[in-house]
Enzyme design. Sequence first.
Site: not given
Length: 259
Positions: A153, A166
């Site tokens: 990501s 995360y």
Amino acid sequence: MSVPAFSFDLSGRVALVTGASSGLGRRFATLLAASGAKVVIGARRVELLTELADEIAASGGEALAVTLDVTDEASIIAAYDAAATRFGPVDTVIANAGLNVAGSAMGLNVDDFDRMVSVNLRGVFLTVREGARRMVAAGARERGNGRVTIISSITAHQPAAGIAPYAATKAAVAQMGRSLAKDWAGKGINVNVLCPGYVATEMNEAIWDQPAGAALLAGFARPRVMDEDALDALILFLSSDASRFMTGSVVTLDDGQTL
């Protein structure tokens, strides 16, 4: 789903896609199948996988739905076994499964932290390690046909409030991917990491109408999210023989969202 104009022929490849029941994973599985790969689609929500497998078959592709929990090594091994029985050894892995529990780090439940680490980091490691073992056993060293793509990501290198654990897992898998690429370079296995920006999916479509989402959007160099097909060409390239000279890369594809 029609094959894009930039089509890569993946005929003869057997691909495993994790987190395939929805979102990008579902897109990747459909795309690989449309390009000729036999696709093993894994996730915990098997009823959604069965629907996807039926859709792929109706479009002329081949897919096998397997119940897969990436936090459970036995489940991963069973998925690869099922793939080998139905299609032959897996030579292409898209490690896409992941989850996020957003919120203030100060109030985050430690169980939620552990879940993110278990799925996003440990699960990726277990998935790609088992895939690599199978590829080596099937002769990847001689063929040079092993392909592993880890989905990270932009939060791996772009700080964002409310998702610290995360983001940490996504940074970790990016570095892990580079290290595995070096480990496995002599074994005929290419490992690359894809760091997507925000892509329009059913899972996040409501976010952009909310104040926080609108503020995030306004801060992008181009105030928009990427279309669902934005990653198609790169996923196909990384899964194909055309990427034989590419390993250890961490590629950001985000329409300038991190500028």
